[in-house]
Design a protein around this motif. Structure first.
Motif, short mmCIF file in Angstrom:
data_model
loop_
_atom_site.label_atom_id
_atom_site.label_comp_id
_atom_site.label_asym_id
_atom_site.label_seq_id
_atom_site.Cartn_x
_atom_site.Cartn_y
_atom_site.Cartn_z
N TRP A 131 2.42 -6.13 9.13
CA TRP A 131 2.84 -4.52 8.09
C TRP A 131 4.21 -4.14 8.95
O TRP A 131 4.54 -3.39 9.87
CB TRP A 131 1.78 -4.38 8.44
N ASP A 149 1.94 4.70 0.32
CA ASP A 149 1.81 5.88 1.46
C ASP A 149 1.32 7.23 0.32
O ASP A 149 2.22 7.70 -0.99
CB ASP A 149 3.32 5.94 1.87
N PHE A 196 -2.58 6.89 3.86
CA PHE A 196 -2.06 6.23 2.92
C PHE A 196 -3.67 6.32 1.75
O PHE A 196 -4.38 6.85 1.93
CB PHE A 196 -1.92 4.29 2.91
N LYS A 230 -5.82 -2.24 5.80
CA LYS A 230 -5.24 -1.22 5.55
C LYS A 230 -3.43 -1.12 6.58
O LYS A 230 -4.10 -1.87 7.49
CB LYS A 230 -5.76 -0.06 6.37
N CYS A 247 0.83 -1.36 -0.22
CA CYS A 247 0.07 -0.10 0.09
C CYS A 247 1.23 1.23 0.52
O CYS A 247 1.25 1.02 0.63
CB CYS A 247 -1.27 0.39 1.35
N THR A 285 -6.23 4.09 -1.03
CA THR A 285 -7.56 3.90 -0.73
C THR A 285 -7.25 2.54 -0.60
O THR A 285 -7.84 1.25 0.13
CB THR A 285 -8.51 4.17 -1.48
N ASP A 286 -6.71 1.92 -1.39
CA ASP A 286 -6.11 0.29 -1.62
C ASP A 286 -4.78 -0.01 -1.73
O ASP A 286 -3.48 0.16 -1.57
CB ASP A 286 -6.17 1.03 -3.77
N VAL A 287 -5.40 -1.60 -1.30
CA VAL A 287 -3.96 -2.10 -1.10
C VAL A 287 -3.98 -3.72 -2.33
O VAL A 287 -5.19 -4.03 -2.19
CB VAL A 287 -4.02 -3.22 0.33
N SER A 288 -3.10 -3.90 -2.38
CA SER A 288 -2.45 -4.83 -3.51
C SER A 288 -2.29 -5.68 -3.09
O SER A 288 -1.00 -5.91 -1.68
CB SER A 288 -1.93 -4.42 -4.65
N PHE A 321 6.23 3.68 0.67
CA PHE A 321 4.50 2.24 1.17
C PHE A 321 5.16 1.50 2.35
O PHE A 321 5.46 1.24 2.34
CB PHE A 321 5.15 1.39 -0.67
#
Length: 209
Positions: free
Chosen positions: A130, A22, A34, A192, A20, A36-39, A113
């Motif tokens: 994380w 930053d 961050f 997130k 994700c 809004t999208d997490v890959s 990121f």
């Protein structure tokens, strides 16, 4: 004093990894905000995390008065069976316009990121991690010709994780082997990046509700 016998589970495999980006300030500095999208990528074949320490000894009266070895950053080496090329270019700070990339040069600032990974134990418990403040520091780009015998062509990323708060914390982890967190799922943890103890503890409360 009592002796407590422990039989910890061994690691079975590494699960998916998560990235994700930053939302950095205009000067390129890290923020705690961050995208809004997490890959999510199911591509990891091997991961290694090494602590980088700043060890020291302080001497007084001819002997060691104090010693410490604080961890200042962590080096994460990830081997992938495949990886999205555009994401790598974004990690390198390249100029991207659709399928066109201008990479390299002195004006490209590598973005921060958050990097996440799921480590799965043989007893099916998980260690969710994380690393909220990371930069890509190295990557290989080796391609071999095809042959009659199959050989995986892997991509390796080297990521440096830095301290993200006033206390210098580098990562946030949740262990589902611990009481109160047995029901926390990857989908909960990796929604997130998590930066505080309070936010991590909420996961256990929500999962147990």
């Amino acid at each position: 004093m009592t002796t407590t016998f422990k039989h910890p589970a061994t690691v079975e495999t590494v699960g998916n990894q998560f990235i994700c980006f930053d939302t950095m300030d205009t000067d390129g500095s890290w923020t705690s905000t961050f995208a809004t999208d997490v890959s999510e990528y199911p591509t990891v074949t091997e991961i290694e995390v090494a602590d980088n320490t700043d060890s020291y000894d302080s001497y007084a009266s001819g002997k060691i008065y104090e010693s410490d070895a604080p961890v200042t950053s962590k080096t994460i080496t990830v081997t992938n069976i495949a990886f999205d090329s555009i994401t790598i270019e974004k990690m390198k700070g390249a100029d991207i316009d659709g399928g066109v990339v201008l990479s390299g040069g002195t004006k490209n600032t590598r973005p921060y990121f958050a990097y996440g990974v799921d480590v799965i134990n043989k007893d099916k418990t998980h260690e969710y991690r994380w690393y909220p403040k990371c930069k890509l520091t190295d990557n290989d780009d080796k391609t071999s010709t095809s042959a009659d015998k199959h050989s995986d062509q892997t991509k390796q990323l080297t990521i440096t994780a830095y301290g993200f708060d006033d206390d210098g914390h580098i990562d946030c982890k949740v262990f589902t082997s611990e009481k109160g967190y047995e029901n926390v799922k990857a989908a909960d943890f990796f929604t997130k990046p998590i930066l505080t103890l309070a936010d991590a503890k909420k996961l256990g409360t929500a999962a147990g509700a």
